[in-house]
Each structure stands twice: as C-alpha cells, then as structure tokens.
Enzyme design. Structure first.
Site, PDB file in Angstrom:
ATOM      1  N   CYS A  18     -81.706 -56.436  -3.069  1.00 47.77           N
ATOM      2  CA  CYS A  18     -80.648 -57.266  -3.625  1.00 47.77           C
ATOM      3  C   CYS A  18     -80.550 -56.958  -5.105  1.00 47.77           C
ATOM      4  O   CYS A  18     -81.447 -56.364  -5.690  1.00 47.77           O
ATOM      5  CB  CYS A  18     -80.969 -58.756  -3.493  1.00 47.77           C
ATOM      6  SG  CYS A  18     -81.222 -59.318  -1.811  1.00 47.77           S
ATOM      7  N   GLY A  44     -76.897 -54.120  -2.766  1.00 39.55           N
ATOM      8  CA  GLY A  44     -76.603 -55.071  -1.698  1.00 39.55           C
ATOM      9  C   GLY A  44     -75.114 -55.167  -1.479  1.00 39.55           C
ATOM     10  O   GLY A  44     -74.368 -55.389  -2.443  1.00 39.55           O
ATOM     11  N   ASN A 120     -84.406 -61.528  -5.832  1.00 44.26           N
ATOM     12  CA  ASN A 120     -84.467 -60.186  -5.245  1.00 44.26           C
ATOM     13  C   ASN A 120     -85.914 -59.941  -4.830  1.00 44.26           C
ATOM     14  O   ASN A 120     -86.811 -60.052  -5.648  1.00 44.26           O
ATOM     15  CB  ASN A 120     -84.017 -59.174  -6.319  1.00 44.26           C
ATOM     16  CG  ASN A 120     -84.397 -57.752  -5.984  1.00 44.26           C
ATOM     17  OD1 ASN A 120     -84.641 -56.960  -6.891  1.00 44.26           O
ATOM     18  ND2 ASN A 120     -84.464 -57.400  -4.732  1.00 44.26           N
ATOM     19  N   GLY A 121     -86.112 -59.624  -3.558  1.00 43.97           N
ATOM     20  CA  GLY A 121     -87.474 -59.357  -3.102  1.00 43.97           C
ATOM     21  C   GLY A 121     -87.766 -60.092  -1.813  1.00 43.97           C
ATOM     22  O   GLY A 121     -86.842 -60.487  -1.094  1.00 43.97           O
ATOM     23  N   TYR A 266     -85.011 -43.347  -4.771  1.00 43.94           N
ATOM     24  CA  TYR A 266     -83.760 -43.600  -4.055  1.00 43.94           C
ATOM     25  C   TYR A 266     -83.017 -44.853  -4.484  1.00 43.94           C
ATOM     26  O   TYR A 266     -81.802 -44.830  -4.651  1.00 43.94           O
ATOM     27  CB  TYR A 266     -84.060 -43.645  -2.550  1.00 43.94           C
ATOM     28  CG  TYR A 266     -82.900 -44.071  -1.691  1.00 43.94           C
ATOM     29  CD1 TYR A 266     -81.722 -43.312  -1.650  1.00 43.94           C
ATOM     30  CD2 TYR A 266     -82.956 -45.231  -0.922  1.00 43.94           C
ATOM     31  CE1 TYR A 266     -80.644 -43.707  -0.865  1.00 43.94           C
ATOM     32  CE2 TYR A 266     -81.891 -45.624  -0.127  1.00 43.94           C
ATOM     33  CZ  TYR A 266     -80.744 -44.862  -0.109  1.00 43.94           C
ATOM     34  OH  TYR A 266     -79.691 -45.255   0.668  1.00 43.94           O
TER      35      TYR A 266
END
Ligand code: SF4
Length: 492
Positions: A18, A44, A120-121, A266
């Site tokens: 995210c 996201g 986020n996570g 990436y």
C-alpha cells in the site's frame, strides 16, 4: 465486446502493499494528497481514500474503489475535502476483503476527538489481538488489521493521543508504516525494524512552524507536490508534526534495521530514493553484479518491461552486449480490454507484452527480469521470444529465487505455488523453456547494495522471501517463535 474493467493484476509478481501520504499545514491539502497518492499508485491500485481536517477541527472523508484518478479527478470531490491537513492511502488488499469498508484511511471518534489512520504493511499478530479485543466488547467495522490500531488506541488508559498510539504500537507485531491525523498533529510511525518505508518532506516556510510537512511511502510522492526530502523516518521512530514543526519519539530502543530488500529490486518506483539510495542506480548495479556472476555469450540483452529495464541496462553495460527493447509493453491493457473470454484469456501475456521481432530474430537473447514467482508469465514470454525467431534464450533474474512467502505486507502466493520453492534452478530452466537460467546470489545482491555480502548473524535487510529468515515472529501463522522455527524447518 469492449468493456471497462479494473487493472489486470499480474498474478506472477509479488504485489506491492500500500502507499501512504500525509500532509500538515499546506493550502489545498486534499488536492496535494491526491497528487501524492497518484505518484504512489504503483503501491496499490484497488482503492484510494483521503481524510482531510478543516480549520474548525472537522474531518471530511472520501474513499472509493479503483485508482486515484477514478476517485479524485472531480473538482467537487476535492472541494468537499477542505482544510490544511490530510492523510491518504492507496490500497492493495493484503488483509481483509476488498469491500469499501476496508478502504483506508480509517476514521474513528474518540473521547479526545477524531483520528484518521492509514497503514502500509501487515500485522503478524492481528488475528490474536482481534480475538482479544472482540472478547473485550470491541465492535469491528472492517476486516482489515488496521482497525486493530484503532481499538487498541480506544481502550488505552493513557491520556494523550501520542501516548495511546505508543501503547497500541507496543502491543502489535509486524511490519508497518502508518500516518495518523488528529486535530492537533500529523503523526508518522515505522515498525521497530523499519521493514516498510516512510519519508519526511518539507514544503516551503522559513521556520519549522511556518513550513508544510509531508509524510510519504516514497520520495517520488514528495517530488510531485514540490516538497523537499528531509530524511527517512527511522525504524521504530514516531514523528509528531504539530504547530511547532516535527519532533521525534523513539519508544522502542535500538534494533538492527531490516528494511525490505525487495523494495530495491521491484516495489519502489525507480525515481525514488530509498533509505538514502537511488533505486534506479541500485537496480543497474544489481544487473551489473548479475552479469559478473552469470555471464553468457549472447548478441542482445532484452529487459522484461517495465521493471526489468534498469537491471538489464546494468547487465548490458557490464557484459558489453547491446541493450535493446526486444519486448514492448502495452501500458493500456489494464484499463480497456476485450472482455476476458477463455479464448482471450489464453492469449494471456500477449495482451500486455509483444515481441519486437526486428531486435530478436536470429539472435542469442539474454532476457532480464526482476523475479520469477509462479513462472507462468516467464514461460509465456520465453515462448513469445522463441516464436519471434530467437536463436537462443537465456534468462537472468535480478533477485535470488523466491522460495518463501511474505507475511509483512506483500501479497505473495502460498509457498507451494512459488516455482523456486519446489524446483531446482535446472528444473525451472526446463519448465520455463530457456537455454540457461541464473539468479543473482544473495551475497551478490548485498554487494550491489554496498555491503560486503550477507552477514548471516546480522542481516542488514529483510530477505525472508529468499531465505525464510523471518525477523518478526509470525504469531498468527505459527503461534510462537519456537513453533514458527520448527514448522519452517519442517517445510524446508
Ligand atoms: S519477505 Fe521479502 S517481500 Fe516481504 S518484507 Fe521481507 S524482503 Fe520484503
């Protein structure tokens, strides 16, 4: 039949988790937050949301499924989000279903006022905490583990918002970067090992109290709003930004940082600077290291676009072999495409990639990609390159084999579906259909990041998806650390 459809997820990649963005003391905060989220769109694509805070202390929210542009292009939507502070979130669902009630930022009214939280996570003990909280009478509105933060803050016996947040963070395990907004401050926090990224930026102003302040997952989101990069939020740090500017709190003591090494390979946008290192340059260095480790005679180096491009450039320069765009990517496939009948689905990868025959025919080709997850896309790309007349096809991969799933906020297939978990490199080469296959070594990857190699006693990064060395306990999965270790060893 032509239809509008959501972006096609590439099921043969690890998916970004995210993106979070927060802004304090800036005119048009919601519009700038929408821009910031747009720059973080790669993190996201399922949903986006913004909560703003107006000068009277009232919160306003808009959330929707789809891309940032689908939800925040309308001036009326932005006008309905007034104020000088805002937090926003791009969602790729890593926990919870994809219903609108899970779209962040989440917001709750507490005794101390409103609080919006975007995260986020992934929390690795969220299920256990949730059970405990439900038993205590907490009523959950969503299935996302972010709501665990909200309830832990609600039941905390501390009086200030920041102390309640610290109390909540001390009870969770996992990888997280979060931004939170209440009517006195914007708050950013990173987990004690700093697995997920978060940066601090500044928007104008001579004195700290006059400046605008930004918290974002990546520096590319600072660029787009004209903010200057100040620094990374440190692992385990809580940054509280109020009318006096930012201040730092470190309630967790010092830990060896374990930043996600896959961000370099990436996830992060190539123009971002991550933990002080430019991502684009790093990817080129990884490609050069790959060429030194596993060079092979060839006529042309071809990236699998887009993410394989910088590593392929580094590989080609180091090997002294021409770099060519032998595969062209169609960037519009995810937005408008022919309704996926079986026949169309079977065309698969051709919707997204096509071979540039003039650069491939009769040549010995080195394909460079950033990862092989299930291997399904790799096999189709190799078939396509062979069909375009390649004399030989060699594949070089700028990550080590992905042998384990991620539990820290990255969407990965279960371990049994990871090609490298079940097959040797030789077996993978045969399945994919290449003349040779090689991955960068773990030590080579660390060397490309400026380290002498991987220090097995004290690794500098999270690399669990390559090693199975999970630095944060997987409590929901395995119960406790000893059981985790024994089950992981049993599955080797
Ligand atoms: S397991 Fe892999 S993808 Fe997940 S945080 Fe660690 S390095 Fe990143």
């Amino acid at each position: 039949m032509i239809s509008l459809a959501p972006a096609l997820p590439d099921d043969d990649k690890f998916h970004e988790e995210c993106g979070v963005f927060g802004l304090w003391n800036a005119k048009d905060a919601a519009a700038l937050t929408a821009l910031g989220l747009h720059a973080l769109q790669h993190r996201g694509q399922e949903a986006a949301g913004i909560v703003s805070l107006n000068d009277g202390g009232t919160f306003h929210a808009h959330r929707g499924r789809g891309l940032v542009g689908d939800n925040f292009s309308d001036a009326k939507v932005i006008a309905a989000l007034p104020g000088h502070a805002a937090v926003g979130h791009n969602r790729y669902a890593t926990t919870g279903e994809t219903a609108l009630r899970n779209v962040q930022p989440l917001f709750a009214d507490f005794a101390f006022g409103g609080l919006a939280v975007a995260h986020n996570g992934n929390l690795t003990n969220a299920h256990g905490l949730r059970r405990t909280l439900v038993n205590r009478g907490c009523l959950f509105q969503s299935t996302t583990d972010t709501e665990v933060f909200i309830h832990l803050i609600a039941i905390s016996l501390y009086s200030t918002v920041v102390d309640r947040l610290i109390d909540a963070l001390k009870q969770v395990q996992g990888a997280y970067s979060l931004v939170a907004l209440h009517d006195g401050a914007l708050i950013g926090a990173r987990d004690p090992l700093g697995v997920r990224p978060l940066v601090l930026g500044r928007l104008g102003g001579e004195a700290d109290a006059e400046a605008g302040w930004v918290l974002a997952s990546e520096t590319c989101a600072l660029e787009i709003v004209g903010a200057e990069f100040v620094r990374d939020v440190e692992p385990g740090e809580i940054v509280v930004i109020d009318r006096d500017g930012p201040r730092s709190i470190k309630p967790f003591g010092r830990h060896q940082s374990r930043f996600c090494i896959f961000e370099y390979i990436y996830f992060a946008r190539p123009d971002s600077i991550v933990e002080g290192t430019p991502v684009y340059e790093t990817r080129k260095r990884i490609g050069a290291e790959l060429a030194r480790e596993s060079g092979v005679a060839a006529d042309v180096v071809v990236p699998v676009p887009d993410s394989g491009v910088p590593a392929a450039m580094g590989y080609a320069a180091e090997a002294g072999i021409p770099f060519e765009l032998g595969i062209i990517r169609n960037h519009y496939v995810g937005r408008t495409f022919i309704e996926p009948t079986d026949q169309i689905r079977n065309l698969g990868v051709k919707l997204k990639h096509s071979a540039n025959r003039a650069m491939i025919e009769g040549k010995r080709v080195i394909l460079v990609d950033d990862s092989i997850v299930r291997g399904t896309t790799s096999r189709k790309i190799v078939e396509m390159v062979r069909a375009a007349g390649a004399a030989e096809v060699h594949m070089r991969v700028s990550s080590p084999p992905t042998t384990h799933s991620c539990y820290y906020g990255i969407d990965t297939p279960e371990r049994g579906k990871l090609m490298a978990a079940r097959n040797s490199v030789e077996e993978m080469a045969a399945i994919i259909g290449v003349d040779s296959l090689a991955f960068i070594s773990l030590d080579g990857l660390y060397r490309a990041l400026g380290r002498p190699g991987r220090d097995t006693a004290k690794p500098a990064y999270c690399d669990a998806c390559f090693t199975g060395d999970y630095a944060i306990p997987l409590t929901d999965q395995f119960g406790n650390a000893e059981r985790q270790l024994s089950l992981l060893q049993a599955s080797e």
